[in-house]
Design an enzyme around this catalytic site. Sequence first.
Site, mmCIF file in Angstrom:
data_model
loop_
_atom_site.group_PDB
_atom_site.id
_atom_site.type_symbol
_atom_site.label_atom_id
_atom_site.label_comp_id
_atom_site.label_asym_id
_atom_site.label_seq_id
_atom_site.Cartn_x
_atom_site.Cartn_y
_atom_site.Cartn_z
ATOM 1 N N THR A 26 -3.682 -4.763 -5.469
ATOM 2 C CA THR A 26 -4.495 -5.017 -4.280
ATOM 3 C C THR A 26 -5.662 -5.946 -4.586
ATOM 4 O O THR A 26 -6.046 -6.770 -3.755
ATOM 5 C CB THR A 26 -5.014 -3.692 -3.680
ATOM 6 O OG1 THR A 26 -3.898 -2.869 -3.321
ATOM 7 C CG2 THR A 26 -5.842 -3.943 -2.436
ATOM 8 N N ASP B 185 -1.964 -2.512 2.661
ATOM 9 C CA ASP B 185 -1.562 -1.298 1.942
ATOM 10 C C ASP B 185 -1.038 -0.247 2.910
ATOM 11 O O ASP B 185 0.052 0.316 2.721
ATOM 12 C CB ASP B 185 -2.750 -0.717 1.169
ATOM 13 C CG ASP B 185 -3.232 -1.616 0.049
ATOM 14 O OD1 ASP B 185 -2.769 -1.434 -1.083
ATOM 15 O OD2 ASP B 185 -4.063 -2.499 0.312
#
Length: 373
Positions: free
Chosen positions: A149, A52
């Site tokens: 995610t 990320d």
Amino acid sequence: MAVDSLETEIDTAVRVVHLASSLCVKVQEKLHLPNGGHVKSKDDDSPVTVADFGVQAIVSWVLAEVFGDQNLSIVAEEDTETLSEADSLGLLGAVSNAVNEALSEAQNYGLPKPVKPLGSSEILKAISRCNSVGGPKGRHWVLDPVDGTLGFVRGDQYAVALALIENGKVLLGVLGCPNYPVKKECLSNGCNQAMKTKAVAGSVSKGCVMYAKRGSGQAWMQPLIVGGIPESATLLKVSSVDDPVLATVCEPVERANSNHLFTAGLANSMGVRKQPMRVYSMVKYAAIARGDAEVFMKFAQSSYKEKIWDHAAGVVIVEEAGGVVTDAGGRNLDFSKGVYLEGLDRGIIACSGQVLHEKIIGAVYASWESSSL
């Protein structure tokens, strides 16, 4: 700015998403190794990883190098709060290593390369640069560094999503889908089966990158190659199926993000026979654009507010591939209100064509009063 003048923008966006997706492939391979994960929880309990932060840093740095950082507006999901915590030194070090490893190969992707490895402060600056809130005026890059995610952490589907919005209109979008198979026939074994093949540098991965420019009437797909850019692209086209009975419906995996009960009832009312294709992230838009599914429906709880980075890139790709994306009232999604899709009517519906879309919208109106949403 005229859409015709966006050649540099779309070229840069495609290249940097290829580079960022390759970083993700390498990070995901390490997730289940001892001390290789560095998965943390944000304030909302959602997970965040090296990928990320690494993707956001890379995209921010490249865009600043190519377009200059003076008036660069980037709207993105992550900030540096988690990385600045006292117990995050290991995570920050892992992010720095991943970013510099990726940027050392930037020239293989036709992108600028740093003169020397970036320091931690430079990486934090790049991540922090993505603090714009968008709005109705001006040009804004919109990034979800790792959309899905949770899917990424579980070894499942996820996407790197980059879009360009100008004066509230999405002009281009790129989706990196590292675990979404290039060949449709791989889907016959289930989406999740395509992820077990290890990507080798310089070889074709199991994943792909999709992209489109507003007004072109075309959307494209390239195989994801770890270590470089492919030389060719395949034209994407939505499915021609317009009968709900024959349609495949996509929806989110997590019940917290969508009302499965309502969508199941809606599908049943239209005679849909196939089991839903539940997929993490904007890969759902990729499935519609390529003709692997015909419908994507998302009806979140009323307290949930959709964010522009979760949809911008996917919407333009589906639309340029021949599909239709609106809210449940049939209105175009409004990307001019800042970070959130304000004024959204109940939910989001993406379809492979206008005929099917109208049938879905009609079914929504017929079913809504009896729902518990």
